[in-house]
Design a protein around this motif. Structure first.
Motif, PDB file in Angstrom:
ATOM      1  N   GLN A 231       0.841  -1.197   0.000  1.00 26.56           N
ATOM      2  CA  GLN A 231       0.000   0.000   0.000  1.00 26.56           C
ATOM      3  C   GLN A 231       0.879   1.250   0.000  1.00 26.56           C
ATOM      4  O   GLN A 231       1.868   1.335   0.712  1.00 26.56           O
ATOM      5  N   VAL A 232       0.478   2.210  -0.830  1.00 26.69           N
ATOM      6  CA  VAL A 232       1.234   3.458  -0.935  1.00 26.69           C
ATOM      7  C   VAL A 232       0.660   4.459   0.061  1.00 26.69           C
ATOM      8  O   VAL A 232      -0.549   4.692   0.109  1.00 26.69           O
ATOM      9  N   LEU A 233       1.546   5.035   0.863  1.00 31.33           N
ATOM     10  CA  LEU A 233       1.165   6.014   1.880  1.00 31.33           C
ATOM     11  C   LEU A 233       1.831   7.349   1.579  1.00 31.33           C
ATOM     12  O   LEU A 233       2.887   7.403   0.950  1.00 31.33           O
ATOM     13  N   SER A 234       1.210   8.406   2.052  1.00 30.45           N
ATOM     14  CA  SER A 234       1.816   9.738   1.968  1.00 30.45           C
ATOM     15  C   SER A 234       2.499  10.027   3.297  1.00 30.45           C
ATOM     16  O   SER A 234       1.871   9.992   4.350  1.00 30.45           O
ATOM     17  N   VAL A 235       3.778  10.293   3.238  1.00 30.34           N
ATOM     18  CA  VAL A 235       4.546  10.605   4.438  1.00 30.34           C
ATOM     19  C   VAL A 235       4.948  12.069   4.358  1.00 30.34           C
ATOM     20  O   VAL A 235       5.632  12.491   3.426  1.00 30.34           O
ATOM     21  N   THR A 236       4.490  12.842   5.321  1.00 25.21           N
ATOM     22  CA  THR A 236       4.821  14.261   5.399  1.00 25.21           C
ATOM     23  C   THR A 236       5.874  14.447   6.479  1.00 25.21           C
ATOM     24  O   THR A 236       5.676  14.017   7.620  1.00 25.21           O
ATOM     25  N   ILE A 237       6.983  15.075   6.112  1.00 24.16           N
ATOM     26  CA  ILE A 237       8.057  15.329   7.074  1.00 24.16           C
ATOM     27  C   ILE A 237       8.111  16.828   7.333  1.00 24.16           C
ATOM     28  O   ILE A 237       8.278  17.624   6.411  1.00 24.16           O
ATOM     29  N   VAL A 238       7.953  17.180   8.602  1.00 23.94           N
ATOM     30  CA  VAL A 238       8.018  18.585   9.017  1.00 23.94           C
ATOM     31  C   VAL A 238       9.283  18.749   9.846  1.00 23.94           C
ATOM     32  O   VAL A 238       9.434  18.151  10.908  1.00 23.94           O
ATOM     33  N   SER A 239      10.196  19.572   9.338  1.00 22.50           N
ATOM     34  CA  SER A 239      11.463  19.786  10.016  1.00 22.50           C
ATOM     35  C   SER A 239      11.407  21.089  10.805  1.00 22.50           C
ATOM     36  O   SER A 239      10.922  22.101  10.307  1.00 22.50           O
ATOM     37  N   PRO A 240      11.930  21.113  12.024  1.00 24.72           N
ATOM     38  CA  PRO A 240      11.941  22.351  12.796  1.00 24.72           C
ATOM     39  C   PRO A 240      12.940  23.368  12.242  1.00 24.72           C
ATOM     40  O   PRO A 240      12.816  24.559  12.489  1.00 24.72           O
ATOM     41  N   ASN A 241      13.913  22.912  11.472  1.00 20.62           N
ATOM     42  CA  ASN A 241      14.924  23.808  10.904  1.00 20.62           C
ATOM     43  C   ASN A 241      14.419  24.553   9.675  1.00 20.62           C
ATOM     44  O   ASN A 241      14.887  25.634   9.371  1.00 20.62           O
ATOM     45  N   HIS A 242      13.465  23.969   8.954  1.00 24.57           N
ATOM     46  CA  HIS A 242      12.924  24.579   7.751  1.00 24.57           C
ATOM     47  C   HIS A 242      11.458  24.901   7.987  1.00 24.57           C
ATOM     48  O   HIS A 242      10.762  24.226   8.721  1.00 24.57           O
TER      49      HIS A 242
ATOM     50  N   VAL B 107       6.324  16.239   1.296  1.00 23.73           N
ATOM     51  CA  VAL B 107       5.466  15.062   1.213  1.00 23.73           C
ATOM     52  C   VAL B 107       6.110  14.048   0.263  1.00 23.73           C
ATOM     53  O   VAL B 107       6.536  14.403  -0.834  1.00 23.73           O
ATOM     54  N   TYR B 108       6.187  12.793   0.698  1.00 20.91           N
ATOM     55  CA  TYR B 108       6.761  11.709  -0.098  1.00 20.91           C
ATOM     56  C   TYR B 108       5.735  10.590  -0.225  1.00 20.91           C
ATOM     57  O   TYR B 108       4.915  10.369   0.661  1.00 20.91           O
ATOM     58  N   GLN B 109       5.811   9.859  -1.323  1.00 20.59           N
ATOM     59  CA  GLN B 109       4.998   8.659  -1.531  1.00 20.59           C
ATOM     60  C   GLN B 109       5.877   7.455  -1.179  1.00 20.59           C
ATOM     61  O   GLN B 109       6.958   7.283  -1.750  1.00 20.59           O
ATOM     62  N   VAL B 110       5.390   6.631  -0.253  1.00 22.79           N
ATOM     63  CA  VAL B 110       6.193   5.533   0.271  1.00 22.79           C
ATOM     64  C   VAL B 110       5.323   4.285   0.388  1.00 22.79           C
ATOM     65  O   VAL B 110       4.147   4.383   0.751  1.00 22.79           O
ATOM     66  N   LYS B 111       5.890   3.118   0.079  1.00 22.17           N
ATOM     67  CA  LYS B 111       5.183   1.862   0.347  1.00 22.17           C
ATOM     68  C   LYS B 111       5.267   1.579   1.836  1.00 22.17           C
ATOM     69  O   LYS B 111       6.262   1.892   2.495  1.00 22.17           O
ATOM     70  N   LYS B 112       4.226   0.969   2.365  1.00 22.50           N
ATOM     71  CA  LYS B 112       4.136   0.735   3.801  1.00 22.50           C
ATOM     72  C   LYS B 112       5.306  -0.101   4.329  1.00 22.50           C
ATOM     73  O   LYS B 112       5.821   0.157   5.417  1.00 22.50           O
ATOM     74  N   ARG B 113       5.751  -1.083   3.559  1.00 26.75           N
ATOM     75  CA  ARG B 113       6.841  -1.945   4.025  1.00 26.75           C
ATOM     76  C   ARG B 113       8.184  -1.229   4.034  1.00 26.75           C
ATOM     77  O   ARG B 113       9.138  -1.716   4.624  1.00 26.75           O
ATOM     78  N   ASP B 114       8.284  -0.058   3.368  1.00 18.53           N
ATOM     79  CA  ASP B 114       9.550   0.677   3.301  1.00 18.53           C
ATOM     80  C   ASP B 114       9.672   1.751   4.386  1.00 18.53           C
ATOM     81  O   ASP B 114      10.572   2.583   4.324  1.00 18.53           O
TER      82      ASP B 114
ATOM     83  N   ARG C   9       9.193  15.883  12.603  1.00 20.06           N
ATOM     84  CA  ARG C   9       7.859  15.324  12.855  1.00 20.06           C
ATOM     85  C   ARG C   9       7.403  14.625  11.583  1.00 20.06           C
ATOM     86  O   ARG C   9       7.505  15.157  10.493  1.00 20.06           O
ATOM     87  N   VAL C  10       6.924  13.386  11.748  1.00 26.62           N
ATOM     88  CA  VAL C  10       6.513  12.584  10.611  1.00 26.62           C
ATOM     89  C   VAL C  10       5.010  12.339  10.699  1.00 26.62           C
ATOM     90  O   VAL C  10       4.505  11.897  11.735  1.00 26.62           O
ATOM     91  N   ILE C  11       4.307  12.634   9.615  1.00 32.06           N
ATOM     92  CA  ILE C  11       2.865  12.404   9.549  1.00 32.06           C
ATOM     93  C   ILE C  11       2.623  11.398   8.433  1.00 32.06           C
ATOM     94  O   ILE C  11       3.004  11.614   7.285  1.00 32.06           O
ATOM     95  N   ILE C  12       1.997  10.270   8.778  1.00 35.02           N
ATOM     96  CA  ILE C  12       1.737   9.220   7.793  1.00 35.02           C
ATOM     97  C   ILE C  12       0.243   9.154   7.551  1.00 35.02           C
ATOM     98  O   ILE C  12      -0.550   9.041   8.477  1.00 35.02           O
ATOM     99  N   ALA C  13      -0.147   9.211   6.266  1.00 35.15           N
ATOM    100  CA  ALA C  13      -1.551   9.153   5.881  1.00 35.15           C
ATOM    101  C   ALA C  13      -1.694   8.276   4.651  1.00 35.15           C
ATOM    102  O   ALA C  13      -0.772   8.174   3.839  1.00 35.15           O
TER     103      ALA C  13
END
Length: 121
Positions: free
Chosen positions: A69-80, A85-92, A113-117
């Motif tokens: 399953q393809v998930l959207s992973v949002t990475i929020v960095s405190p430095n930036h 947003v990245y597209q990632v397979k669940k097993r990866d 901070r990582v948000i997975i949807a």
């Protein structure tokens, strides 16, 4: 996981071969009741093997399907100030890194901070 399945399959195959060998050794005439029990035992062993194989195939199929399953992973960095947003397979997805569909490996820090949807198709 695969090792456990292989060991289980070997144990079942060994038990089946032992039962077949013990039934060949007995060459005396069997009463009808013993013949019925032998047939019943054969069907029970075959049925048990079929259920085990079907269950194992179902489990492995679901494991593969769920990991694909393809998930959207949002990475929020405190430095930036932005988020990526990245597209990632669940097993990866692992605890400290992700591998995108493009093959890019991203290592995560403790501050990000990582948000997975689930991805909307």
């Amino acid at each position: 996981m695969l090792t456990k399945l292989l060991v289980t399959a070997l144990v079942i195959a060994f038990a089946w071969a032992t039962l077949k060998r013990s039934s060949r050794v007995k060459t005396t005439k069997k009463p009808a009741a013993d013949l019925g029990q032998s047939i019943l035992r054969r069907y029970m062993v075959t049925g048990t093997l079929a259920v085990l194989l079907l269950g194992s195939a179902s489990y492995l199929g679901w494991y593969w399907y769920d990991g694909s399953q393809v998930l959207s992973v949002t990475i929020v960095s405190p430095n930036h100030s932005g988020e990526t947003v990245y597209q990632v397979k669940k097993r990866d997805i692992s605890q400290h890194e992700i591998v995108t569909l493009d093959g890019i490996t991203i290592r995560l820090s403790n501050q990000e901070r990582v948000i997975i949807a689930t991805s909307a198709k």
